[in-house]
Design an enzyme around this catalytic site. Structure first.
Site, mmCIF file in Angstrom:
data_model
loop_
_atom_site.group_PDB
_atom_site.id
_atom_site.type_symbol
_atom_site.label_atom_id
_atom_site.label_comp_id
_atom_site.label_asym_id
_atom_site.label_seq_id
_atom_site.Cartn_x
_atom_site.Cartn_y
_atom_site.Cartn_z
ATOM 1 N N GLN A 50 -8.728 -16.065 -10.458
ATOM 2 C CA GLN A 50 -9.364 -16.856 -11.526
ATOM 3 C C GLN A 50 -9.826 -18.203 -10.978
ATOM 4 O O GLN A 50 -9.000 -19.064 -10.666
ATOM 5 C CB GLN A 50 -8.335 -17.073 -12.647
ATOM 6 C CG GLN A 50 -8.804 -17.924 -13.797
ATOM 7 C CD GLN A 50 -7.630 -18.411 -14.649
ATOM 8 O OE1 GLN A 50 -6.511 -18.502 -14.163
ATOM 9 N NE2 GLN A 50 -7.893 -18.724 -15.892
ATOM 10 N N SER A 63 -9.797 -23.810 -12.612
ATOM 11 C CA SER A 63 -9.392 -25.213 -12.401
ATOM 12 C C SER A 63 -10.111 -25.846 -11.224
ATOM 13 O O SER A 63 -10.409 -25.180 -10.228
ATOM 14 C CB SER A 63 -7.887 -25.306 -12.129
ATOM 15 O OG SER A 63 -7.159 -24.702 -13.146
ATOM 16 N N SER A 76 -4.467 -18.798 -7.778
ATOM 17 C CA SER A 76 -3.459 -17.810 -7.399
ATOM 18 C C SER A 76 -4.142 -16.568 -6.844
ATOM 19 O O SER A 76 -5.176 -16.128 -7.370
ATOM 20 C CB SER A 76 -2.626 -17.405 -8.622
ATOM 21 O OG SER A 76 -2.114 -18.540 -9.267
ATOM 22 N N GLU A 100 -4.549 -14.995 -21.179
ATOM 23 C CA GLU A 100 -3.680 -15.481 -20.096
ATOM 24 C C GLU A 100 -2.320 -15.901 -20.657
ATOM 25 O O GLU A 100 -1.284 -15.596 -20.091
ATOM 26 C CB GLU A 100 -4.343 -16.674 -19.395
ATOM 27 C CG GLU A 100 -3.465 -17.290 -18.313
ATOM 28 C CD GLU A 100 -4.171 -18.380 -17.501
ATOM 29 O OE1 GLU A 100 -5.171 -18.942 -17.982
ATOM 30 O OE2 GLU A 100 -3.716 -18.639 -16.380
ATOM 31 N N GLU A 126 2.192 -29.721 -22.611
ATOM 32 C CA GLU A 126 1.657 -30.765 -23.502
ATOM 33 C C GLU A 126 0.354 -30.278 -24.157
ATOM 34 O O GLU A 126 0.132 -30.455 -25.360
ATOM 35 C CB GLU A 126 1.385 -32.060 -22.728
ATOM 36 C CG GLU A 126 2.619 -32.769 -22.195
ATOM 37 C CD GLU A 126 3.198 -32.121 -20.935
ATOM 38 O OE1 GLU A 126 2.507 -31.267 -20.327
ATOM 39 O OE2 GLU A 126 4.333 -32.446 -20.568
HETATM 40 C C1 LIG Z 1 1.654 -21.919 -10.203
HETATM 41 C C2 LIG Z 1 0.277 -22.244 -10.701
HETATM 42 C C3 LIG Z 1 -0.717 -21.280 -10.645
HETATM 43 C C4 LIG Z 1 -2.023 -21.591 -11.079
HETATM 44 N N1 LIG Z 1 -2.983 -20.620 -10.972
HETATM 45 C C5 LIG Z 1 -4.262 -20.932 -11.326
HETATM 46 C C6 LIG Z 1 -5.310 -19.966 -11.132
HETATM 47 O O1 LIG Z 1 -5.095 -18.853 -10.631
HETATM 48 N N2 LIG Z 1 -6.567 -20.310 -11.469
HETATM 49 C C7 LIG Z 1 -6.862 -21.527 -12.030
HETATM 50 O O2 LIG Z 1 -8.034 -21.748 -12.340
HETATM 51 N N3 LIG Z 1 -5.899 -22.459 -12.215
HETATM 52 C C8 LIG Z 1 -4.598 -22.189 -11.876
HETATM 53 N N4 LIG Z 1 -3.616 -23.134 -12.047
HETATM 54 C C9 LIG Z 1 -3.995 -24.474 -12.520
HETATM 55 C C10 LIG Z 1 -3.507 -24.846 -13.898
HETATM 56 O O3 LIG Z 1 -4.213 -24.165 -14.893
HETATM 57 C C11 LIG Z 1 -3.680 -26.379 -14.016
HETATM 58 O O4 LIG Z 1 -2.817 -26.965 -13.072
HETATM 59 C C12 LIG Z 1 -3.350 -26.876 -15.405
HETATM 60 O O5 LIG Z 1 -4.311 -26.473 -16.327
HETATM 61 C C13 LIG Z 1 -3.217 -28.439 -15.441
HETATM 62 O O6 LIG Z 1 -4.314 -29.051 -14.883
HETATM 63 P P1 LIG Z 1 -4.140 -30.210 -13.791
HETATM 64 O O7 LIG Z 1 -3.242 -29.666 -12.717
HETATM 65 O O8 LIG Z 1 -5.490 -30.665 -13.403
HETATM 66 O O9 LIG Z 1 -3.336 -31.364 -14.511
HETATM 67 P P2 LIG Z 1 -3.953 -32.490 -15.489
HETATM 68 O O10 LIG Z 1 -4.873 -31.834 -16.458
HETATM 69 O O11 LIG Z 1 -4.478 -33.591 -14.657
HETATM 70 O O12 LIG Z 1 -2.672 -32.970 -16.264
HETATM 71 C C14 LIG Z 1 -1.782 -33.973 -15.761
HETATM 72 C C15 LIG Z 1 -0.762 -34.277 -16.842
HETATM 73 O O13 LIG Z 1 -1.427 -34.859 -18.002
HETATM 74 C C16 LIG Z 1 -1.086 -34.145 -19.177
HETATM 75 N N5 LIG Z 1 -2.234 -34.086 -20.093
HETATM 76 C C17 LIG Z 1 -3.527 -33.833 -19.768
HETATM 77 N N6 LIG Z 1 -4.298 -33.810 -20.864
HETATM 78 C C18 LIG Z 1 -3.484 -34.042 -21.929
HETATM 79 C C19 LIG Z 1 -3.691 -34.145 -23.342
HETATM 80 N N7 LIG Z 1 -4.896 -33.984 -23.880
HETATM 81 N N8 LIG Z 1 -2.609 -34.381 -24.126
HETATM 82 C C20 LIG Z 1 -1.359 -34.526 -23.589
HETATM 83 N N9 LIG Z 1 -1.102 -34.461 -22.245
HETATM 84 C C21 LIG Z 1 -2.156 -34.219 -21.435
HETATM 85 C C22 LIG Z 1 -0.725 -32.745 -18.687
HETATM 86 O O14 LIG Z 1 0.098 -32.064 -19.602
HETATM 87 C C23 LIG Z 1 -0.015 -33.045 -17.359
HETATM 88 O O15 LIG Z 1 1.321 -33.371 -17.587
HETATM 89 C C24 LIG Z 1 -2.311 -22.875 -11.611
HETATM 90 C C25 LIG Z 1 -1.298 -23.839 -11.677
HETATM 91 C C26 LIG Z 1 -0.015 -23.543 -11.213
HETATM 92 C C27 LIG Z 1 1.048 -24.606 -11.290
#
Ligand SMILES: Cc1cc2nc3c(=O)[nH]c(=O)nc-3n(C[C@H](O)[C@H](O)[C@H](O)COP(=O)(O)OP(=O)(O)OC[C@H]3O[C@@H](n4cnc5c(N)ncnc54)[C@H](O)[C@@H]3O)c2cc1C
Length: 394
Positions: A112, A115, A148, A231, A364
């Site tokens: 996928q 992100s 992933s 998902e 969150e």
């Molecule tokens: C093990 C693992 C596998 C993954 N696999 C995939 C994959 O296969 N494909 C893919 O596309 N992605 C994948 N991801 C990515 C995952 O979807 C993102 O990490 C996730 O959506 C959070 O985005 P970010 O890391 O950019 O954090 P951010 O969006 O930057 O968030 C940082 C912090 O801010 C908080 N925050 C942000 N916005 C808000 C809001 N509006 N209200 C309250 N709090 C908020 C969040 O909760 C978090 O604590 C994976 C992640 C992990 C950990």
């Protein structure tokens, strides 16, 4: 309407024509798909029979009793849980026929590409660009992250920006990306467990034919909702036997190692055991509701509970084991194709479950979804809703 008796008959017919003892695994899986016994609720010709989803258990039980191999659903979870329902809902007949069979048999693994470094929770802000080129295709440039299984994948579901001049949710288009294209570069990202089960993916001049577009141009956000809702159900609503999840190993240790027991740990274990069982049954109920169609925001609630429970249970397991629980010291950078908690150390489970409250939407953000779309509470202020993507601060 295909009923349970009819499915039992068809299962026996499949087994008679392809006895598990003498049929190669892949041949049996392909024959099962062609017989409509792969996912019975899918349409005829696409691995199903248009039967109620709840009747899948009848087929699975018959095949398991006969020793037939399954399609190793955990290895191909992204394909089964996310790509397939999206292709089924938005794909053309040609796309459905091309992709669904090898996806289900596991011949082709999916990943996928959603992100990005600057677009996780705020996924609609994504900047990977897809530009239409002469003739019949698109050229894609950008970077994705946390992908992933990208190192094992043949295909990816991809969302990219096709129109920067409209607000962020409107200028996105959904594609199927060939991971063997020379412009796709996959680099490992090492995780807290020491392993690299996910990756960053660089897309440079990747050519995607228009026939690999899913849904209309500019309608990718809507298509992506199908993927994201599925998902959450795929992550949080897995079918499990009793004690089949994280609670299994800790309950086993409790039974086998009486010398580790304390009154306080007993109380906490009982509480979490009950919660795990409630979550398991709630997942069963959610899957039954899916009989009526695509999952909605309710999957967010399941996924929230799953993440919290996994972290609490794995924490309890490490505490129960005392110093032994801290003995996780294998930092070999393995490249697993799937996440498998079973047969691993308590320390691995503890560290890996930290990602459960991030992957598939952070806890969150899921709370926001439950608040707004399930409970109907007032929405968060969204000042960028009507601003063209190109004018957003980044
Ligand atoms: C093990 C693992 C596998 C993954 N696999 C995939 C994959 O296969 N494909 C893919 O596309 N992605 C994948 N991801 C990515 C995952 O979807 C993102 O990490 C996730 O959506 C959070 O985005 P970010 O890391 O950019 O954090 P951010 O969006 O930057 O968030 C940082 C912090 O801010 C908080 N925050 C942000 N916005 C808000 C809001 N509006 N209200 C309250 N709090 C908020 C969040 O909760 C978090 O604590 C994976 C992640 C992990 C950990």
């Amino acid at each position: 309407m295909t009923d349970a008796a009819e499915l039992r008959r068809r299962t026996q017919e499949l087994l008679a024509a392809h006895p598990p003892a003498t049929t190669a695994r892949l041949d049996l899986l392909r024959a099962r798909f062609d017989a409509g016994l792969a996912w019975v609720h899918y349409p005829e010709g696409l691995g199903g029979l248009g039967a109620p989803r709840s009747l899948q258990a009848v087929v699975d039980a018959g095949l398991e009793a006969a020793g037939a191999p399954d399609n190793d659903p955990r290895r191909i979870g992204i394909g089964l849980g996310m790509a397939a329902p999206t292709i089924l809902q938005y794909g053309t007949e040609e796309q459905r026929r091309r992709f669904l069979r090898p996806l289900w048999t596991g011949e082709e693994v999916w990943c996928q590409l959603f992100s990005e470094p600057g677009a996780g929770s705020d996924l609609a802000a994504l900047g990977t660009r897809a530009v239409r080129v002469d003739g019949d295709g698109w050229v894609v440039d950008g970077q994705k992250v946390w992908t992933s299984s990208a190192h094992a994948a043949r295909w990816a579901i991809l969302i990219a920006r096709t129109d920067p001049d409209v607000p962020k949710h409107r200028g996105i288009t959904y594609f199927v990306c060939d991971m063997t294209d020379p412009g796709v570069e996959v680099r490992p990202l090492r995780q807290i467990t020491g392993e690299a089960e996910f990756n960053e993916v660089f897309l440079t001049g990747v050519r995607i034919p228009d026939s690999h577009r899913l849904g209309e141009v500019g309608d990718g956000w809507r298509v992506a909702q199908t993927t994201l809702n599925n998902e959450r159900v795929a992550i949080g609503g897995m079918r499990l036997p009793r004690e089949g999840g994280m609670i299994g190993p800790v309950a086993r240790t409790w039974r086998e190692r009486p010398e580790l027991r304390t009154h306080d740990l007993h109380q906490r274990l009982l509480g979490l055991w009950v919660e795990a069982e409630v979550a398991r049954l709630a997942g069963e109920r959610l899957r039954q509701q899916l009989v009526a169609g695509q999952p909605g925001p309710e999957g967010a609630g399941m996924k929230l509970g799953f993440a919290r429970l996994n972290q609490q249970i794995s924490g309890l397991e490490v505490e129960l084991l005392g110093a032994e629980g801290l003995l996780y010291d294998d930092w070999t950078m393995r490249r697993p194709e799937l996440v498998d908690f079973t047969g691993r150390e308590a320390g691995y489970r503890y560290l890996r479950s930290k990602g459960n409250s991030i992957e598939g939407g952070t806890s969150e953000v899921l709370l926001n979804i439950v608040a707004e779309r399930v409970l109907g509470l007032p929405a968060e202020p969204r000042t960028d809703k009507d601003v063209a993507w190109k004018d957003l601060a980044r």
